[in-house]
Design an enzyme around this catalytic site. Structure first.
Site, PDB file in Angstrom:
ATOM      1  CG  HIS A  19      -1.862   1.098   1.159  1.00 38.82           C
ATOM      2  ND1 HIS A  19      -3.555   0.836   1.350  1.00 38.82           N
ATOM      3  CD2 HIS A  19      -2.088   2.322   0.814  1.00 38.82           C
ATOM      4  CE1 HIS A  19      -3.833   1.979   1.402  1.00 38.82           C
ATOM      5  NE2 HIS A  19      -3.219   3.064   1.162  1.00 38.82           N
ATOM      6  CD  GLU A 209      -7.145   6.235   5.964  1.00 40.22           C
ATOM      7  OE1 GLU A 209      -8.062   6.218   4.739  1.00 40.22           O
ATOM      8  OE2 GLU A 209      -6.063   6.614   5.886  1.00 40.22           O
ATOM      9  CG  ASP A 288       0.338   8.969   1.045  1.00 41.69           C
ATOM     10  OD1 ASP A 288       0.093   8.823  -0.254  1.00 41.69           O
ATOM     11  OD2 ASP A 288      -0.971   8.792   1.702  1.00 41.69           O
TER      12      ASP A 288
HETATM   13  N1  ADE Z   1      -5.010   9.159  -0.613  1.00 46.37           N
HETATM   14  C1  ADE Z   1      -3.647   9.112  -0.095  1.00 46.37           C
HETATM   15  N2  ADE Z   1      -3.481   8.763   1.129  1.00 46.37           N
HETATM   16  C2  ADE Z   1      -4.923   8.394   1.535  1.00 46.37           C
HETATM   17  C3  ADE Z   1      -5.348   7.841   2.732  1.00 46.37           C
HETATM   18  N3  ADE Z   1      -4.537   7.547   3.663  1.00 46.37           N
HETATM   19  N4  ADE Z   1      -6.520   7.330   2.786  1.00 46.37           N
HETATM   20  C4  ADE Z   1      -7.419   7.720   1.698  1.00 46.37           C
HETATM   21  N5  ADE Z   1      -7.119   8.441   0.405  1.00 46.37           N
HETATM   22  C5  ADE Z   1      -5.723   8.537   0.437  1.00 46.37           C
HETATM   23 ZN    ZN Z   2      -3.810   4.825   0.975  1.00 46.64          ZN
END
Ligand code: ADE
Ligand code: ZN
Length: 346
Positions: A19, A209, A288
């Site tokens: 991911h 999330e 990220d």
């Molecule tokens: N796009 C980039 N990071 C994300 C995340 N943590 N949750 C949803 N969309 C995303």
């Molecule tokens: Zn993500």
């Protein structure tokens, strides 16, 4: 184990990241370089003043709005085919340098084609071609996942699916639903993901999330998710934990991202531990790395230093990741075999 020793042993581990967003992986230093090379207007012209625009820094609110805001700035950089190729190349090399031997990299063709007069097909072919070139020179295997955003139009998702199917035999392994979870249910995208599944594409949905555990169950039941992006809120619901175990659903957990976007208060309280101990299929990933200013090695070290999970537990999760790769069955079995051998000697 001393801090340094732990860091070195985790750095040396052959790793898997399932991911990671391409747009969220470009380093701040590279942004400056890319802006200079390709004449892109920047809000700031040096690394330290640019950093707070694209990275979570001390004092930033720990909210999904803040987190997605940085992601939005990063997307503005993709302004030509050359930039897309340059960034993709660096992102894959960064992963290889961190001993990530299998990477599933996701990206949003809609965002990447916004500033260029081109089709989704063009964007995907540039990314695919670049990734294959890096694979030829580095010890890394890369699968690609196409993302669409739940807060954007369904029509974009339908077009992304068509593009994914065109590339199915040459590099696109799955489809992802990302974006703003609060206020945007996944169900409008149901048909897109069911068709993807029918065509043997992997399905992963960001859920549980920034909203509750019910979204995890719905992603599996209504959209056929094989894997869930994050899914950490599953720990709030014991029935859901049973359901995930029964269905063999894999959670792509990204601990630092969860802390920075306010889902989890601190690493020592991360639900990853409870989910792992209940035998839910959990994996550790970066989400990220540029926004969070981390590598996968950093991420794993933070987990081992601040929770009861050991390096042996991490190795088990790496094997779980191999078994959950979006690959044809024979290639997935070969990946598991390869990691069993690599991890046995590390
Ligand atoms: N796009 C980039 N990071 C994300 C995340 N943590 N949750 C949803 N969309 C995303
Ligand atoms: Zn993500």
């Amino acid at each position: 184990m001393s801090d340094n020793h732990l860091y070195e042993s985790v750095a040396a581990l052959p790793k898997i990241d399932l991911h990671r967003h391409l747009e969220g992986s470009i380093r701040v230093e590279t942004l400056i370089e890319v802006a200079r090379l390709y004449q892109i207007d920047l809000p700031e012209s040096d690394v330290e003043t640019l950093r707070p625009h694209v990275q979570i820094v001390k004092g930033d609110p720990r909210t999904w709005r803040e987190f997605l805001g940085k992601f939005r700035v990063l997307r503005r950089f993709f302004q030509s085919p050359e930039v897309i190729k340059h960034i993709t190349r660096e992102v894959v090399i960064d992963a290889a340098d961190d001993n990530v031997k299998y990477l599933e990299l996701r990206f949003t063709p809609h965002a990447l084609s916004r500033h260029i007069d081109c089709t989704y097909y063009d964007v995907v072919s540039w990314v695919c071609e670049t990734v294959r070139a890096v694979e030829a020179t580095h010890d890394i295997q890369v699968g690609l996942i196409l993302s669409m955003n739940r807060h954007e139009e369904l029509q974009i998702g339908e077009e992304i699916l068509r593009t994914a199917l065109e590339f199915h035999d040459c590099g696109i392994a799955g489809l992802d639903l990302a974006g703003q979870e609060p206020g945007y249910p996944a169900e409008p995208f149901r048909k897109v993901f069911l068709k993807a599944k029918e065509a043997n594409l992997g399905v992963t949905i960001h859920a549980g999330e920034w909203a509750g555990p019910e979204n995890v169950r719905r992603a599996v039941e209504h959209l056929g998710a094989d894997r869930i992006g994050h899914g950490v809120r599953s720990a709030d619901d014991p029935d859901l934990i049973e359901f995930l175990i029964e269905r063999g659903v894999l959670l792509e957990i990204c601990p630092t991202s969860n802390i920075q976007s306010g889902v989890v208060s601190e690493m020592s309280r991360h639900p990853l531990v409870e989910l792992f101990k209940h035998n839910v299929r959990t994996t550790i990933n970066t989400d990220d790395p540029a926004i969070s200013n981390i590598t996968l090695t950093d991420e794993i070290v933070h987990v081992v230093e601040n929770t009861t999970l050991t390096v042996e537990d991490i190795k088990q999760q790496i094997l779980t990741a191999a078994a959950g790769a979006f690959l044809p069955e024979d290639e997935r079995a070969a990946l598991v075999n390869r990691f069993e051998t690599l991890l046995a000697s590390s």
